[in-house]
Motif scaffolding. Structure first.
Motif, PDB file in Angstrom:
ATOM      1  N   ASP A  57       0.781  -1.120   0.121  1.00 52.16           N
ATOM      2  CA  ASP A  57      -0.044  -0.091  -0.079  1.00 52.16           C
ATOM      3  C   ASP A  57       0.921   1.289   0.058  1.00 52.16           C
ATOM      4  OD1 ASP A  57      -2.411  -1.419  -0.020  1.00 52.16           O
ATOM      5  OD2 ASP A  57      -2.249  -1.737   2.228  1.00 52.16           O
ATOM      6  N   TYR A  58       1.534   1.447  -1.155  1.00 50.11           N
ATOM      7  CA  TYR A  58       2.416   2.700  -1.036  1.00 50.11           C
ATOM      8  C   TYR A  58       2.776   2.941  -2.802  1.00 50.11           C
ATOM      9  CZ  TYR A  58       6.496  -0.322  -2.509  1.00 50.11           C
ATOM     10  OH  TYR A  58       7.379  -1.032  -2.974  1.00 50.11           O
ATOM     11  N   TYR A  59       3.236   4.097  -3.062  1.00 52.35           N
ATOM     12  CA  TYR A  59       3.834   4.618  -4.247  1.00 52.35           C
ATOM     13  C   TYR A  59       5.134   5.058  -3.932  1.00 52.35           C
ATOM     14  CZ  TYR A  59      -0.668   4.756  -6.460  1.00 52.35           C
ATOM     15  OH  TYR A  59      -1.926   4.004  -6.770  1.00 52.35           O
ATOM     16  N   ASP A  79       3.564  11.056  -9.751  1.00 51.01           N
ATOM     17  CA  ASP A  79       2.474  11.198 -11.055  1.00 51.01           C
ATOM     18  C   ASP A  79       2.779   9.965 -12.219  1.00 51.01           C
ATOM     19  OD1 ASP A  79       4.935  12.042 -11.905  1.00 51.01           O
ATOM     20  OD2 ASP A  79       4.226  13.896 -12.772  1.00 51.01           O
ATOM     21  N   GLY A  80       3.724   9.340 -11.801  1.00 51.10           N
ATOM     22  CA  GLY A  80       4.027   8.164 -12.983  1.00 51.10           C
ATOM     23  C   GLY A  80       4.645   8.710 -14.015  1.00 51.10           C
ATOM     24  N   PRO A  94      -1.308   1.118 -11.370  1.00 49.15           N
ATOM     25  CA  PRO A  94      -2.664   1.887 -11.724  1.00 49.15           C
ATOM     26  C   PRO A  94      -3.219   3.041 -11.036  1.00 49.15           C
ATOM     27  CG  PRO A  94      -3.229  -0.322 -11.019  1.00 49.15           C
ATOM     28  CD  PRO A  94      -1.751  -0.055 -10.898  1.00 49.15           C
ATOM     29  N   ASN A  95      -3.716   3.781 -11.601  1.00 47.33           N
ATOM     30  CA  ASN A  95      -4.614   4.908 -11.033  1.00 47.33           C
ATOM     31  C   ASN A  95      -3.470   5.999 -10.133  1.00 47.33           C
ATOM     32  OD1 ASN A  95      -6.834   3.642 -11.291  1.00 47.33           O
ATOM     33  ND2 ASN A  95      -6.700   2.517  -9.539  1.00 47.33           N
ATOM     34  N   CYS A 100      -6.825   3.420  -3.879  1.00 46.86           N
ATOM     35  CA  CYS A 100      -7.915   2.798  -3.504  1.00 46.86           C
ATOM     36  C   CYS A 100      -7.697   1.641  -2.554  1.00 46.86           C
ATOM     37  CB  CYS A 100      -8.767   2.113  -4.732  1.00 46.86           C
ATOM     38  SG  CYS A 100     -10.415   1.374  -4.238  1.00 46.86           S
ATOM     39  N   LYS A 101      -8.367   1.538  -1.385  1.00 43.92           N
ATOM     40  CA  LYS A 101      -7.993   0.470  -0.231  1.00 43.92           C
ATOM     41  C   LYS A 101      -9.350   0.148   0.235  1.00 43.92           C
ATOM     42  CE  LYS A 101      -5.220  -0.807   3.624  1.00 43.92           C
ATOM     43  NZ  LYS A 101      -3.895  -0.506   4.301  1.00 43.92           N
TER      44      LYS A 101
END
Length: 124
Positions: A57-59, A79-80, A94-95, A100-101
């Motif tokens: 659960d991270y970026y 921002d990818g 994704p996203n 989303c969790k």
């Protein structure tokens, strides 16, 4: 500190629950470099894995295409975009930048968003 109660990341920690009983929701981590590969980079760039309570659960992304310690406003975090080959797998989630969790039970109480630095000011 590598606990949810402390500044475990260079980035943003989103949790719920009172101090001492925080529960993790999501983390936005800032890697130190996108072209160098070492412990303080993103996990996709040979950096240290996130703490167990973070899970997936991270970026993580670095806006630093050099090796200096400064704020890089030309490459926005999470921002990818503008990801080098070393960070490519960090930027294909994704996203981005949204997450989303789903929780198994309803949560109540306040959400807490903390801006964290995990080292002394002289090394940030």
């Amino acid at each position: 500190q590598n606990t949810i109660e402390g500044p475990y990341v260079d980035g943003i920690s989103i949790t719920y629950g009172a101090p001492g009983r925080r529960q993790h929701i999501f983390t936005y981590a800032a890697g130190v470099s996108e072209i160098l590969s070492y412990n303080h980079c993103c996990p996709c760039n040979k950096g240290q894995a996130p703490p167990a309570f973070v899970g997936n659960d991270y970026y993580c992304e670095s806006g630093n295409s050099g090796n200096g310690k400064c704020f890089h406003e030309e490459d926005i975090l999470w921002d990818g975009q503008q990801c080098t080959s070393q960070e490519a797998t960090c930027c294909n989630k994704p996203n981005l930048p949204w997450f989303c969790k789903t929780f198994s039970t309803p949560i109540s109480g306040d959400l807490e968003v903390r801006l964290c630095t995990d080292e002394d000011l002289q090394n940030e």
